[in-house]
Scaffold this motif. Structure first.
Motif, PDB file in Angstrom:
ATOM      1  N   ILE A  55      99.579  46.235  32.999  1.00 57.61           N
ATOM      2  CA  ILE A  55      99.197  45.326  32.673  1.00 57.61           C
ATOM      3  C   ILE A  55      98.445  45.410  31.174  1.00 57.61           C
ATOM      4  CG2 ILE A  55      97.445  43.423  32.666  1.00 57.61           C
ATOM      5  CD1 ILE A  55      99.762  43.174  34.863  1.00 57.61           C
ATOM      6  N   ILE A  56      98.716  44.766  30.171  1.00 54.57           N
ATOM      7  CA  ILE A  56      98.237  45.021  28.756  1.00 54.57           C
ATOM      8  C   ILE A  56      96.744  44.899  28.863  1.00 54.57           C
ATOM      9  CG2 ILE A  56      98.125  44.544  26.234  1.00 54.57           C
ATOM     10  CD1 ILE A  56     100.926  43.626  26.694  1.00 54.57           C
ATOM     11  N   ALA A  57      95.807  46.013  28.529  1.00 60.19           N
ATOM     12  CA  ALA A  57      94.233  45.930  28.737  1.00 60.19           C
ATOM     13  C   ALA A  57      94.027  45.836  26.914  1.00 60.19           C
ATOM     14  CB  ALA A  57      93.672  47.163  29.043  1.00 60.19           C
ATOM     15  N   MET A  70      97.314  50.386  28.596  1.00 61.11           N
ATOM     16  CA  MET A  70      97.699  49.654  29.741  1.00 61.11           C
ATOM     17  C   MET A  70      96.812  50.080  30.950  1.00 61.11           C
ATOM     18  SD  MET A  70     100.642  48.086  28.565  1.00 61.11           S
ATOM     19  CE  MET A  70     101.313  47.493  30.390  1.00 61.11           C
ATOM     20  N   VAL A  71      96.847  49.086  31.941  1.00 62.62           N
ATOM     21  CA  VAL A  71      96.310  49.450  33.121  1.00 62.62           C
ATOM     22  C   VAL A  71      97.493  49.849  34.084  1.00 62.62           C
ATOM     23  CG1 VAL A  71      94.963  48.536  35.168  1.00 62.62           C
ATOM     24  CG2 VAL A  71      94.349  48.047  32.836  1.00 62.62           C
ATOM     25  N   TYR A  72      97.593  50.920  34.628  1.00 59.29           N
ATOM     26  CA  TYR A  72      98.648  51.585  35.342  1.00 59.29           C
ATOM     27  C   TYR A  72      98.988  50.863  36.512  1.00 59.29           C
ATOM     28  CZ  TYR A  72     102.058  54.489  37.959  1.00 59.29           C
ATOM     29  OH  TYR A  72     102.853  55.031  38.550  1.00 59.29           O
ATOM     30  N   LYS A 105     100.266  40.061  24.412  1.00 62.13           N
ATOM     31  CA  LYS A 105      98.724  39.679  24.478  1.00 62.13           C
ATOM     32  C   LYS A 105      98.072  40.504  25.984  1.00 62.13           C
ATOM     33  CE  LYS A 105      99.604  35.182  25.907  1.00 62.13           C
ATOM     34  NZ  LYS A 105      99.322  33.736  25.536  1.00 62.13           N
ATOM     35  N   LYS A 106      96.748  40.780  25.899  1.00 63.42           N
ATOM     36  CA  LYS A 106      95.994  40.963  26.897  1.00 63.42           C
ATOM     37  C   LYS A 106      96.567  39.995  28.080  1.00 63.42           C
ATOM     38  CE  LYS A 106      91.339  42.041  28.652  1.00 63.42           C
ATOM     39  NZ  LYS A 106      89.866  42.030  28.134  1.00 63.42           N
ATOM     40  N   VAL A 124      86.490  53.406  27.152  1.00 65.09           N
ATOM     41  CA  VAL A 124      86.640  52.046  27.997  1.00 65.09           C
ATOM     42  C   VAL A 124      85.466  51.450  28.323  1.00 65.09           C
ATOM     43  CG1 VAL A 124      87.626  50.846  30.272  1.00 65.09           C
ATOM     44  CG2 VAL A 124      88.913  52.811  29.459  1.00 65.09           C
ATOM     45  N   GLY A 125      85.252  50.372  27.177  1.00 68.57           N
ATOM     46  CA  GLY A 125      83.926  49.961  27.006  1.00 68.57           C
ATOM     47  C   GLY A 125      83.019  51.123  26.526  1.00 68.57           C
TER      48      GLY A 125
END
Length: 197
Positions: A55-57, A70-72, A105-106, A124-125
């Protein structure tokens, strides 16, 4: 005859489902590395081919390429990421050229093929993170689908195991019965007593 037809239909359906989109196909003899190997044995697998998805982060356009974070998630047989409540990590992909952030997009689902080029430090943050990173050779943006919960599908008009070859109608009657057997009667209204002066 029905069983042969059923087997043929199921085989064709499974063959169609397991076909990867052309954009992310690789030669059959490709030795693909896993996300876990890239994250833990990066020096040993540097430069090898990978097919990862998720998923696109985050997406960031740069002068010559686009960086996608990406979130794998692991891939199904036909290449679409299998989403779950937990992910084992994130990765980055560099794609040549411009990708429109309004399209890519996200939250959208993508699958990439590419060469594993390095581990890349980032954030990440406010948390420091090390991203396995691909130089993309192909990618596929999956269509958004709505999740539908299906409790039961009745494919055949026969329920052989219960009734033998008994043709049951598709539209079964539904009978609703009340579990409360008392009937309520309308309340009786007493006439108001007249007041004498």
């Amino acid at each position: 005859m029905y069983s042969k037809l059923g087997i043929l239909l199921v085989t064709l359906w499974l063959a169609g489902c397991s076909t990867l989109p052309k954009q992310i196909q690789l030669p059959d003899d490709s030795n693909l590395i896993s996300y876990q190997d890239a994250a833990s044995k990066s020096k040993e697998v540097l430069g090898q081919k990978a097919r990862w998805g998720g998923i696109i982060a985050k997406i960031e356009n740069k002068p010559d390429n686009t960086l996608i974070e990406m979130v794998y998630y692991p891939l199904r047989s036909y290449g679409r990421p299998l989403q779950a409540d937990e992910s084992i990590g994130r990765f980055r992909v560099y794609v040549q050229g411009f990708l429109d952030p309004m399209v890519y997009k996200k939250g959208r689902t993508m699958t990439f093929t590419g060469d594993f080029v390095r581990l890349e430090k980032g954030m990440v943050g406010e948390h420091e993170y090390v991203f396995p990173t691909l130089a993309s050779t192909g990618y596929y943006l999956w269509k958004e689908i709505q999740q539908v919960d299906v409790n039961m599908i009745n494919v055949w008009p026969y329920d052989y195991w219960r009734y033998g070859w008994y043709n049951r109608p598709f539209n079964n009657r539904v009978i609703l019965r009340s579990t409360h057997h008392t009937r309520s009667s309308p309340a009786k209204i007493k006439p108001a007593a007249s007041k004498s002066n």
